[in-house]
Design a protein around this motif. Structure first.
Motif, PDB file in Angstrom:
ATOM      1  N   HIS A   1      -8.517  -0.153 -13.521  1.00  0.00           N
ATOM      2  CA  HIS A   1      -7.798   1.004 -13.174  1.00  0.00           C
ATOM      3  C   HIS A   1      -8.911   1.936 -13.297  1.00  0.00           C
ATOM      4  CE1 HIS A   1      -3.960  -0.643 -12.417  1.00  0.00           C
ATOM      5  NE2 HIS A   1      -4.074   0.160 -11.354  1.00  0.00           N
TER       6      HIS A   1
ATOM      7  N   TRP B   1      -1.732   4.527  -1.311  1.00  0.00           N
ATOM      8  CA  TRP B   1      -2.701   3.555  -1.775  1.00  0.00           C
ATOM      9  C   TRP B   1      -3.974   3.452  -0.366  1.00  0.00           C
ATOM     10  CZ3 TRP B   1      -4.759   2.691  -6.578  1.00  0.00           C
ATOM     11  CH2 TRP B   1      -3.128   3.599  -8.477  1.00  0.00           C
TER      12      TRP B   1
ATOM     13  N   LEU C   1       0.818  -0.930   0.022  1.00  0.00           N
ATOM     14  CA  LEU C   1      -0.108  -0.043  -0.034  1.00  0.00           C
ATOM     15  C   LEU C   1       1.085   1.594   0.331  1.00  0.00           C
ATOM     16  CD1 LEU C   1      -2.984  -1.362   3.382  1.00  0.00           C
ATOM     17  CD2 LEU C   1      -2.983  -0.714  -0.002  1.00  0.00           C
TER      18      LEU C   1
ATOM     19  N   ASP D   1      -8.655   4.245  -8.844  1.00  0.00           N
ATOM     20  CA  ASP D   1      -8.789   3.704  -8.175  1.00  0.00           C
ATOM     21  C   ASP D   1      -8.491   2.235  -8.862  1.00  0.00           C
ATOM     22  OD1 ASP D   1     -10.367   4.924  -6.591  1.00  0.00           O
ATOM     23  OD2 ASP D   1     -12.222   4.395  -7.023  1.00  0.00           O
ATOM     24  N   LYS D   2      -8.330   1.565  -7.743  1.00  0.00           N
ATOM     25  CA  LYS D   2      -7.346   0.098  -8.572  1.00  0.00           C
ATOM     26  C   LYS D   2      -8.267  -0.922  -8.777  1.00  0.00           C
ATOM     27  CE  LYS D   2      -2.818  -0.515  -7.362  1.00  0.00           C
ATOM     28  NZ  LYS D   2      -1.920  -0.792  -8.744  1.00  0.00           N
TER      29      LYS D   2
ATOM     30  N   THR E   1       1.114   6.893  -9.274  1.00  0.00           N
ATOM     31  CA  THR E   1       0.299   6.116  -8.617  1.00  0.00           C
ATOM     32  C   THR E   1       1.563   4.169  -8.970  1.00  0.00           C
ATOM     33  OG1 THR E   1       0.977   5.353 -11.681  1.00  0.00           O
ATOM     34  CG2 THR E   1      -1.409   5.981 -10.436  1.00  0.00           C
TER      35      THR E   1
ATOM     36  N   GLY F   1       2.470   1.184  -4.373  1.00  0.00           N
ATOM     37  CA  GLY F   1       1.137   0.098  -5.249  1.00  0.00           C
ATOM     38  C   GLY F   1       1.265  -0.641  -5.932  1.00  0.00           C
TER      39      GLY F   1
ATOM     40  N   TYR G   1      -9.089   0.266  -4.299  1.00  0.00           N
ATOM     41  CA  TYR G   1      -7.428   0.910  -3.590  1.00  0.00           C
ATOM     42  C   TYR G   1      -7.952   2.175  -4.066  1.00  0.00           C
ATOM     43  CZ  TYR G   1      -6.845  -3.934  -2.520  1.00  0.00           C
ATOM     44  OH  TYR G   1      -6.036  -4.770  -1.906  1.00  0.00           O
ATOM     45  N   ARG G   2      -7.519   3.447  -3.277  1.00  0.00           N
ATOM     46  CA  ARG G   2      -7.377   4.693  -4.102  1.00  0.00           C
ATOM     47  C   ARG G   2      -6.390   5.299  -3.780  1.00  0.00           C
ATOM     48  NH1 ARG G   2     -12.799   7.436  -3.463  1.00  0.00           N
ATOM     49  NH2 ARG G   2     -14.057   5.865  -5.171  1.00  0.00           N
ATOM     50  N   LEU G   3      -5.502   5.731  -4.889  1.00  0.00           N
ATOM     51  CA  LEU G   3      -4.595   6.484  -4.967  1.00  0.00           C
ATOM     52  C   LEU G   3      -4.845   7.567  -3.563  1.00  0.00           C
ATOM     53  CD1 LEU G   3      -1.775   7.060  -5.613  1.00  0.00           C
ATOM     54  CD2 LEU G   3      -2.816   7.855  -7.180  1.00  0.00           C
ATOM     55  N   ARG G   4      -4.218   8.792  -2.923  1.00  0.00           N
ATOM     56  CA  ARG G   4      -4.605   9.707  -1.966  1.00  0.00           C
ATOM     57  C   ARG G   4      -3.272  10.420  -3.464  1.00  0.00           C
ATOM     58  NH1 ARG G   4      -1.588   7.633   2.998  1.00  0.00           N
ATOM     59  NH2 ARG G   4      -2.637   6.166   4.043  1.00  0.00           N
TER      60      ARG G   4
END
Length: 366
Positions: free
Chosen positions: A132, A88, A17, A116-117, A83, A20, A104-107
């Motif tokens: 993605h 994430w 995390l 989003d992944k 990314t 990613g 999962y979401r990238l900050r």
């Protein structure tokens, strides 16, 4: 908790995390545990690394999303973008009727878009299904997956039909004091078995030889064949078959990174051995190059996705591994009716596969 693991029957996947990257992928097959993805030797070692390394290189593992691919020279970010280098968050992680699904979401935002992944595992399927999604944003973003596998005894490669293969103007390691390469730069060929070599003659792109110390990068452009784009690697010592699949309408190129002891400086230090990156993308090298004029665009190949407010862009990708004896990859891979069919010689092998996942023949999501 920096590692998040999801599981379904016969498969598990762990995501780092902090960046990613997929830290591990394990598939049960043939009474063995198959591990198709590579993790750099320095990631889990207690050693001092150069201070200027991007975090994505410090924790180089498995597969990750590049957005952009290579240089971030439009919006400030590290190599391969936020990314591949930043945190994430777990948005959702739930059991489904036939496996597991995690979001999962990238900050960070990328060009103003949230990212989003989505990872999906299915019971009894030896594949990781990835999607993605970029929501909102502005401008355009080039993207690429970056799966890396490694082998100790070399391997044999096969591909879905390609229009041609081409190297860039310059090699990754032009300075012999720092590294070495084997392909000619720039060069081009429609025959993957005979690509121009740096010292004259040709090299076979379908063969990975462990005694070839090299750092090489080459782009394969997908042909118009109507099926999934795929790369198959039969790893000799590992006795398995690594498979990477895409929708060519979404990701029209496959970039191969041959990294076999071809860099002598830290952290590579000649120990990054037997690694092959199978990097499906919609990109040129660098963000500015991808959204400007470039050699791929002149060949009619898309090199970025357009972003926009109140709209989304998504693309999908699959990584898998099967037990294999004999060391030869398939000549053809087709997907239909919930199965993948692999043809090698006069025989056909079938395995469970979500044949609707890659959306072949459907319009791009928007």
């Amino acid at each position: 908790m920096t590692i998040h693991t999801i599981k379904a029957r016969g498969i598990s996947v762990s995501l780092d995390l902090t960046v990613g990257h997929i830290a591990d992928m394990v598939v049960e097959g043939g009474g063995r545990q198959l591990k198709p993805l590579h993790r750099a030797p320095w990631v889990d070692a207690n050693e001092t690394l150069p201070k200027d390394l991007p975090e994505g290189t410090v924790r180089l593992s498995g597969d990750f999303l590049c957005a952009p691919f290579s240089r971030s020279d439009v919006e400030e970010a590290p190599l391969h973008g936020w990314t591949a280098n930043s945190a994430w968050d777990v948005v959702e992680s739930v059991a489904t009727d036939d496996g597991w699904r995690a979001v999962y979401r990238l900050r960070h935002e990328v060009m103003g878009a949230s990212v989003d992944k989505i990872l999906t595992l299915r019971d009894g399927h030896p594949f990781l299904y990835q999607e993605h999604v970029f929501s909102g944003g502005h401008g355009a973003i080039p993207v690429a997956h970056h799966p890396m596998t490694a082998m100790t005894g070399g391997g044999r490669l096969a591909f879905s039909p390609k229009r041609f293969a081409a190297t860039l103007d310059d090699p990754l390691e032009p300075d012999p004091a720092r590294g070495r390469f084997m392909l000619a730069y720039p060069a081009r060929s429609t025959d993957l078995g005979h690509f121009p070599a740096a010292g004259g003659g040709t090299l076979d792109l379908t063969e990975y030889r462990m005694d070839d110390r090299r750092e090489d990068f080459i782009t394969l452009v997908e042909a118009d064949h109507g099926g999934p784009g795929w790369t198959a690697l039969a790893r000799q010592a590992e006795d398995d078959l690594v498979l990477v699949l895409k929708n060519p309408a979404e990701l029209p190129i496959t970039m191969l990174w041959f990294s076999n002891g071809g860099r002598d400086y830290a952290p590579w230090s000649g120990r990054h051995l037997g690694v092959l990156g199978i990097e499906d993308g919609r990109a040129a090298v660098g963000h500015a190059a991808s959204i400007g004029d470039n050699w791929l665009k002149r060949e009619g190949v898309a090199t970025a996705f357009a972003l926009g407010e109140r709209q989304s862009v998504s693309f999908r990708h699959v990584i898998g591994v099967l037990p294999l004896s004999g060391g030869e990859p398939p000549r053809d891979v087709t997907t239909a009716d919930g199965r993948m069919r692999l043809q090698a010689g006069g025989s056909t092998r079938e395995v469970p596969f979500d044949s609707d996942f890659l959306r072949i023949g459907q319009p791009l999501a928007s």
